[in-house]
Design a protein around this motif. Structure first.
Motif, mmCIF file in Angstrom:
data_model
loop_
_atom_site.group_PDB
_atom_site.id
_atom_site.type_symbol
_atom_site.label_atom_id
_atom_site.label_comp_id
_atom_site.label_asym_id
_atom_site.label_seq_id
_atom_site.Cartn_x
_atom_site.Cartn_y
_atom_site.Cartn_z
ATOM 1 N N ASN A 1 0.368 -5.628 -12.279
ATOM 2 C CA ASN A 1 1.425 -4.766 -12.827
ATOM 3 C C ASN A 1 0.876 -3.432 -13.321
ATOM 4 N N GLU A 2 -0.359 -3.440 -13.815
ATOM 5 C CA GLU A 2 -0.968 -2.237 -14.382
ATOM 6 C C GLU A 2 -1.307 -1.189 -13.321
ATOM 7 N N ILE A 3 -1.508 -1.604 -12.082
ATOM 8 C CA ILE A 3 -1.952 -0.689 -11.035
ATOM 9 C C ILE A 3 -0.795 -0.101 -10.232
ATOM 10 N N ILE A 4 0.402 -0.629 -10.401
ATOM 11 C CA ILE A 4 1.562 -0.188 -9.619
ATOM 12 C C ILE A 4 1.732 1.331 -9.628
ATOM 13 N N PRO A 5 1.730 1.997 -10.787
ATOM 14 C CA PRO A 5 1.933 3.455 -10.770
ATOM 15 C C PRO A 5 0.834 4.226 -10.037
ATOM 16 N N ALA A 6 -0.391 3.732 -10.109
ATOM 17 C CA ALA A 6 -1.514 4.454 -9.494
ATOM 18 C C ALA A 6 -1.486 4.382 -7.972
ATOM 19 N N VAL A 7 -1.050 3.247 -7.425
ATOM 20 C CA VAL A 7 -1.068 3.086 -5.968
ATOM 21 C C VAL A 7 0.318 3.222 -5.343
ATOM 22 N N ASN A 8 1.332 3.326 -6.188
ATOM 23 C CA ASN A 8 2.711 3.550 -5.731
ATOM 24 C C ASN A 8 3.176 2.469 -4.749
ATOM 25 N N GLN A 9 2.897 1.220 -5.122
ATOM 26 C CA GLN A 9 3.314 0.078 -4.311
ATOM 27 C C GLN A 9 3.972 -0.947 -5.232
ATOM 28 N N PRO A 10 4.992 -1.642 -4.766
ATOM 29 C CA PRO A 10 5.631 -2.658 -5.603
ATOM 30 C C PRO A 10 4.728 -3.882 -5.779
ATOM 31 N N TYR A 11 5.016 -4.642 -6.820
ATOM 32 C CA TYR A 11 4.236 -5.830 -7.152
ATOM 33 C C TYR A 11 4.160 -6.804 -5.983
ATOM 34 N N SER A 12 5.272 -7.011 -5.298
ATOM 35 C CA SER A 12 5.287 -7.976 -4.191
ATOM 36 C C SER A 12 4.320 -7.563 -3.075
ATOM 37 N N ILE A 13 4.240 -6.290 -2.796
ATOM 38 C CA ILE A 13 3.301 -5.795 -1.768
ATOM 39 C C ILE A 13 1.867 -5.998 -2.249
ATOM 40 N N LEU A 14 1.615 -5.709 -3.510
ATOM 41 C CA LEU A 14 0.260 -5.886 -4.040
ATOM 42 C C LEU A 14 -0.161 -7.351 -4.006
ATOM 43 N N GLN A 15 0.766 -8.263 -4.266
ATOM 44 C CA GLN A 15 0.457 -9.692 -4.159
ATOM 45 C C GLN A 15 0.093 -10.061 -2.720
ATOM 46 N N GLN A 16 0.850 -9.535 -1.766
ATOM 47 C CA GLN A 16 0.573 -9.810 -0.356
ATOM 48 C C GLN A 16 -0.787 -9.231 0.044
ATOM 49 N N VAL A 17 -1.044 -8.010 -0.393
ATOM 50 C CA VAL A 17 -2.317 -7.358 -0.079
ATOM 51 C C VAL A 17 -3.472 -8.156 -0.680
ATOM 52 N N LEU A 18 -3.321 -8.584 -1.922
ATOM 53 C CA LEU A 18 -4.367 -9.355 -2.578
ATOM 54 C C LEU A 18 -4.629 -10.669 -1.839
#
Length: 153
Positions: free
Chosen positions: A114-131
């Motif tokens: 959640n903390e990185i969302i503004p820096a990478v401009n990606q939603p949480y769901s995308i970041l979970q998939q990427v991770l």
């Protein structure tokens, strides 16, 4: 939260930038840029906490994701030194920028996605998939490299 010494703080910021870039020169530039930007908005001497480190780490991610080609050192001599890095570090350095940021942010530093969302401009769901996909990729590459290493012995 307790403040850390200026030396420890700067080393921690540099280490974060180095994990993203794999290059001493690029890490210095990235860390210095982020620190300078944050110092203009805050007093570094009175605010060297984990929270402030996280703010700078977010800014490093933001700078890196928006202009990662400037911090890619494939054309320089230092890139050849990566061959001497550990297997895991080599795999991390081979990742795409968003994958690299996400895995370092969450798995290396233990920060919340959640903390990185503004820096990478990606939603949480995308970041979970990427991770998740990055973790699978790292495991697969580690296993493949391990098999190749065993065959060469």
């Amino acid at each position: 939260m307790d403040n850390m010494s200026k030396e420890v703080f700067i080393k921690k910021v540099y280490a974060f930038a180095f994990r993203l870039t794999g290059s001493e020169n690029s890490a210095c530039i990235l860390a210095e840029t982020a620190i300078n930007r944050m110092v203009q908005a805050s007093d570094l001497n009175n605010n060297m906490s984990e929270d402030f480190f996280m703010c700078i780490a977010k800014d490093i991610c933001n700078i890196y994701i928006s202009d990662f080609k400037s911090f890619t050192d494939e054309g320089c001599e230092e890139h050849d030194k990566k061959a001497d890095a550990s297997l895991l570090q080599k795999i991390i350095l081979s990742l795409e920028p968003l994958n690299r940021i996400t895995i370092i942010w969450k798995d290396v530093y233990g920060f919340s996605l959640n903390e990185i969302i503004p820096a990478v401009n990606q939603p949480y769901s995308i970041l979970q998939q990427v991770l998740a996909s990055t973790r699978r990729q790292i495991i697969a590459q580690t296993l493949m490299e391990g098999e190749l290493g065993e065959k060469s012995i």
